[in-house]
Design a protein around this motif. Structure first.
Motif, mmCIF file in Angstrom:
data_model
loop_
_atom_site.group_PDB
_atom_site.id
_atom_site.type_symbol
_atom_site.label_atom_id
_atom_site.label_comp_id
_atom_site.label_asym_id
_atom_site.label_seq_id
_atom_site.Cartn_x
_atom_site.Cartn_y
_atom_site.Cartn_z
ATOM 1 N N THR A 89 0.836 -1.205 0.000
ATOM 2 C CA THR A 89 0.000 0.000 0.000
ATOM 3 C C THR A 89 0.873 1.259 0.000
ATOM 4 O O THR A 89 0.542 2.252 -0.658
ATOM 5 N N LEU A 90 2.002 1.205 0.717
ATOM 6 C CA LEU A 90 2.922 2.343 0.720
ATOM 7 C C LEU A 90 3.461 2.594 -0.687
ATOM 8 O O LEU A 90 3.547 3.743 -1.133
ATOM 9 N N ASN A 91 3.795 1.527 -1.389
ATOM 10 C CA ASN A 91 4.299 1.670 -2.757
ATOM 11 C C ASN A 91 3.227 2.248 -3.678
ATOM 12 O O ASN A 91 3.532 3.027 -4.593
ATOM 13 N N TRP A 92 1.969 1.875 -3.447
ATOM 14 C CA TRP A 92 0.868 2.410 -4.267
ATOM 15 C C TRP A 92 0.831 3.932 -4.143
ATOM 16 O O TRP A 92 0.728 4.651 -5.140
ATOM 17 N N PHE A 93 0.908 4.431 -2.917
ATOM 18 C CA PHE A 93 0.879 5.880 -2.713
ATOM 19 C C PHE A 93 2.161 6.530 -3.231
ATOM 20 O O PHE A 93 2.118 7.627 -3.798
ATOM 21 N N ALA A 94 3.298 5.873 -3.034
ATOM 22 C CA ALA A 94 4.577 6.439 -3.493
ATOM 23 C C ALA A 94 4.600 6.588 -5.007
ATOM 24 O O ALA A 94 5.122 7.576 -5.538
ATOM 25 N N GLU A 95 4.024 5.600 -5.716
ATOM 26 C CA GLU A 95 3.964 5.660 -7.177
ATOM 27 C C GLU A 95 3.217 6.910 -7.640
ATOM 28 O O GLU A 95 3.579 7.517 -8.659
ATOM 29 N N ARG A 96 2.203 7.304 -6.917
ATOM 30 C CA ARG A 96 1.321 8.376 -7.360
ATOM 31 C C ARG A 96 1.642 9.720 -6.704
ATOM 32 O O ARG A 96 0.991 10.714 -7.013
ATOM 33 N N SER A 97 2.610 9.743 -5.819
ATOM 34 C CA SER A 97 2.967 10.983 -5.125
ATOM 35 C C SER A 97 3.957 11.792 -5.947
ATOM 36 O O SER A 97 4.751 11.246 -6.709
ATOM 37 N N ASP A 98 3.898 13.094 -5.758
ATOM 38 C CA ASP A 98 4.853 13.989 -6.403
ATOM 39 C C ASP A 98 6.033 14.301 -5.485
ATOM 40 O O ASP A 98 7.092 14.701 -5.943
ATOM 41 N N MET A 99 5.826 14.126 -4.194
ATOM 42 C CA MET A 99 6.896 14.304 -3.212
ATOM 43 C C MET A 99 6.666 13.342 -2.064
ATOM 44 O O MET A 99 5.521 13.103 -1.657
ATOM 45 N N ILE A 100 7.760 12.769 -1.527
ATOM 46 C CA ILE A 100 7.680 11.863 -0.384
ATOM 47 C C ILE A 100 8.550 12.449 0.725
ATOM 48 O O ILE A 100 9.752 12.637 0.550
ATOM 49 N N VAL A 101 7.930 12.765 1.872
ATOM 50 C CA VAL A 101 8.640 13.347 3.006
ATOM 51 C C VAL A 101 8.887 12.241 4.032
ATOM 52 O O VAL A 101 7.944 11.705 4.613
ATOM 53 N N LEU A 102 10.159 11.900 4.232
ATOM 54 C CA LEU A 102 10.551 10.853 5.184
ATOM 55 C C LEU A 102 11.103 11.540 6.426
ATOM 56 O O LEU A 102 12.140 12.210 6.372
ATOM 57 N N THR A 103 10.428 11.383 7.563
ATOM 58 C CA THR A 103 10.767 12.134 8.767
ATOM 59 C C THR A 103 11.520 11.276 9.780
ATOM 60 O O THR A 103 11.240 10.092 9.952
ATOM 61 N N PHE A 104 12.489 11.927 10.455
ATOM 62 C CA PHE A 104 13.223 11.313 11.559
ATOM 63 C C PHE A 104 13.201 12.266 12.744
ATOM 64 O O PHE A 104 13.201 13.488 12.582
ATOM 65 N N ASP A 105 13.210 11.690 13.949
ATOM 66 C CA ASP A 105 13.258 12.459 15.190
ATOM 67 C C ASP A 105 14.722 12.583 15.604
ATOM 68 O O ASP A 105 15.444 11.586 15.678
ATOM 69 N N ALA A 106 15.168 13.817 15.887
ATOM 70 C CA ALA A 106 16.570 14.040 16.264
ATOM 71 C C ALA A 106 16.947 13.322 17.547
ATOM 72 O O ALA A 106 18.133 13.128 17.826
ATOM 73 N N ASN A 107 15.944 12.900 18.331
ATOM 74 C CA ASN A 107 16.225 12.237 19.607
ATOM 75 C C ASN A 107 16.252 10.713 19.505
ATOM 76 O O ASN A 107 16.601 10.046 20.478
ATOM 77 N N LYS A 108 15.866 10.163 18.334
ATOM 78 C CA LYS A 108 15.871 8.698 18.180
ATOM 79 C C LYS A 108 16.051 8.368 16.701
ATOM 80 O O LYS A 108 15.126 8.507 15.915
ATOM 81 N N LEU A 109 17.229 7.926 16.378
ATOM 82 C CA LEU A 109 17.569 7.687 14.974
ATOM 83 C C LEU A 109 17.588 6.214 14.606
ATOM 84 O O LEU A 109 18.010 5.862 13.515
#
Length: 559
Positions: free
Chosen positions: A193-213
């Protein structure tokens, strides 16, 4: 990435020769097309339906790769997909961008978003459950029904009346946890399902928390899906205000190292650092950097509607290449099943071809040099899809269909015209918006634009000391003395010449104390890697010269 059809490449090369290319790419008109149906999107639909879709249908492309494109896919607004572990600030960032809560929003330190949340614009704010969303023919989510009711229970749509969502759609995803328990709790295939949305997205924002990597197994699997769309990927190190300045450097380095082990690419992706929500910074020592990083990311996001038709054109080109390669594979497999074997031992013959599919791909590439290796499907996945298929039912190669898809852009008579999409947002200001001092750049040539005091006065004490020690003529520094001082900056002569012309307000070939201080200030900001203007902004003109006409003497009268 595969090679795009050659006419598409010619089209893009022609467009790039135009110096105003980036300003005129939103809408395209074509001659000799149906009256009243001349927009770019309509033309692109026509190209897909007449040149690509017949090829896809002939060789069962939709059963092996992607479903057919619908009118809703073409008409859809640009989509931004947010992905990350729980409590990395995905939902807070969306709320910050749209400036209000949306139906179904939940924010907290614990895992709160347990659904795929589509946030769209609309006049009537409401929450739409997954089954109703996929049944709505006006929206481009109907294909999600193939993931079943268990997924649709974890899908929801929030309609929000806010300016930004008139141009862009956001998708929030469930926070990713670690361990087998998380995967066991999912009643649907998360990565598919993630790939389905990624295929159709124009931008993908991947977030990380500076306190837990830590990158969990499920997050690593998700990144494996997303790295196939690396051109869309934007990586965020969020909550960087919660750690001190030295820790930011260490955490950024640690994240880059971890990503290098996960995303195998020749270039390290950019990581945007900041605190992407509307709350006060807990540690604002890096405030300027945070603001610049946020502005870069949000301006990139704001440009998506302007670039959407190029993205759609690119997608159709890639899809055409994949369909062409697929057609060659299907026809090759059919040709390798002997006529007798189609009746006797057909299963054994087909299984042997499947087991040696790598060799089949290699021979197709060898015989057809125009096919790119990057357009061939994953071998192992293709083996699974071919199991149980009747190769004799596949169609032989139709050169007419192949040529039509190869010459995808033939017949286009392009006349590009401007049709700006106004993206409204208080969070994402226009690039040239100077209506408030907070939207304006606070350094370089823009520094001091809102100050009542001349900005050069803040820095001029050392400049005045130098001025007082230089040779003067009637209170003004002579050329040779000023030149010797300016050359100490080690800037090229062409740059110093431009600085002189900007600073010499009256054009007499000499510099008074204000003009000399201005020249030294311009040298300072240039050494700080800021660009010089072609003409002096009003806020940098010395106060003593603001009400005087600029008197430029003829060249032969200058000393």
């Amino acid at each position: 990435m595969g090679v795009l059809p050659h006419c598409y490449v010619r089209c893009c090369k022609a467009l790039n020769k135009n110096p105003n290319f980036t300003k005129i790419i939103h809408r395209s008109f074509y001659k000799n097309f149906a009256k009243g149906d001349d927009t770019f999107i309509s033309r692109l639909k026509h190209v897909y339906n007449t040149k690509v879709l017949p090829l896809e249908k002939q060789y069962l492309f939709h059963e092996f790769h992607l479903p057919p494109l619908t009118d809703q896919d073409f008409d859809a607004k640009p989509m931004v997909l947010f992905v990350g572990q729980y409590s990395t600030g995905k939902t807070s960032m969306i709320r910050y961008l749209i400036e209000k809560d949306y139906p179904g929003i939940r924010i907290g330190p614990e895992p709160t978003t347990d659904k795929f949340m589509v946030i769209m614009g609309g006049d009537n704010e409401q929450s739409i459950p997954g089954n109703a969303l996929v049944a709505d023919p006006s929206k481009n989510f109907s294909d999600l029904s193939r993931f079943g009711n268990k997924f649709l229970k974890k899908l929801s749509c929030g309609i929000v009346n806010t300016p930004l969502l008139k141009s862009i759609t956001f998708v929030d995803t469930p926070g990713i946890l670690s361990g087998e328990k998380q995967r066991a709790q999912r009643e649907y295939n998360f990565n598919e399902t993630l790939n389905w949305f990624a295929e159709r997205s124009d931008m993908i924002v991947l977030t990380f928390d500076a306190n837990k990597l830590d990158i969990s197994d499920e997050l690593k699997a998700a990144i494996d899906v997303l790295k196939n769309h690396d051109s869309k990927l934007r990586i965020i190190l969020n909550k960087a205000d919660t750690i001190d300045a030295r820790s930011v450097l260490r955490v950024h380095g640690a994240l880059m190292w971890a990503l290098g082990k996960t995303i195998h690419c020749p270039e390290v992706p950019r990581v945007y650092i900041g605190s992407f929500w509307d709350q006060p910074y807990k540690n604002d020592v890096n405030r300027i950097i945070f603001n610049e990083e946020e502005n870069d990311l949000f301006q990139d996001m704001k440009s998506l509607p302007h670039n959407s038709f190029i993205s759609k054109l690119d997608h159709i080109g890639k899809r055409a290449n994949t369909a062409i390669v697929h057609a060659y594979i299907m026809s090759e497999l059919k040709s390798r099943v002997p006529l007798l074997s189609r009746i006797i031992n057909k299963s054994n013959c087909q299984n042997e071809l499947i087991n040696n599919l790598e060799n089949v791909f290699a021979e197709i590439q060898d015989k057809n040099k125009n096919l790119s290796v990057g357009d061939f499907p994953d071998v192992e996945n293709m083996k699974v899809l071919l199991k149980g298929r009747d190769f004799s039912s596949f169609n032989t190669l139709d050169k007419k269909l192949i040529n039509r898809a190869t010459n995808l852009m033939d017949g286009f008579n392009i006349e590009m015209t401007m049709n700006e999409v106004e993206v409204q947002s208080n969070v994402i200001p226009s690039i040239n918006d100077s209506s408030t001092p907070f939207n304006l750049k606070t350094k370089g040539i823009d520094e001091g634009k809102f100050d009542q005091r001349w900005i050069v006065d803040y820095y001029r004490e050392p400049f005045d000391n130098i001025f007082n020690n230089l040779e003067k003529n009637d209170g003004k520094v002579v050329r040779t003395a000023a030149k010797e001082e300016f050359l100490k900056s080690k800037l090229p002569n062409s740059v110093l010449s431009k600085i002189w012309k900007l600073a010499d307000q009256d054009g007499d070939g000499l510099l008074d104390s204000d003009e000399f201080a201005l020249a030294m200030y311009l040298i300072k900001i240039k050494l700080e890697d800021s660009e010089l203007p072609d003409s002096l902004p009003e806020h940098l003109i010395p106060p003593s010269n603001r009400n005087k006409p600029i008197n430029i003497l003829p060249k032969d009268l200058r000393s």
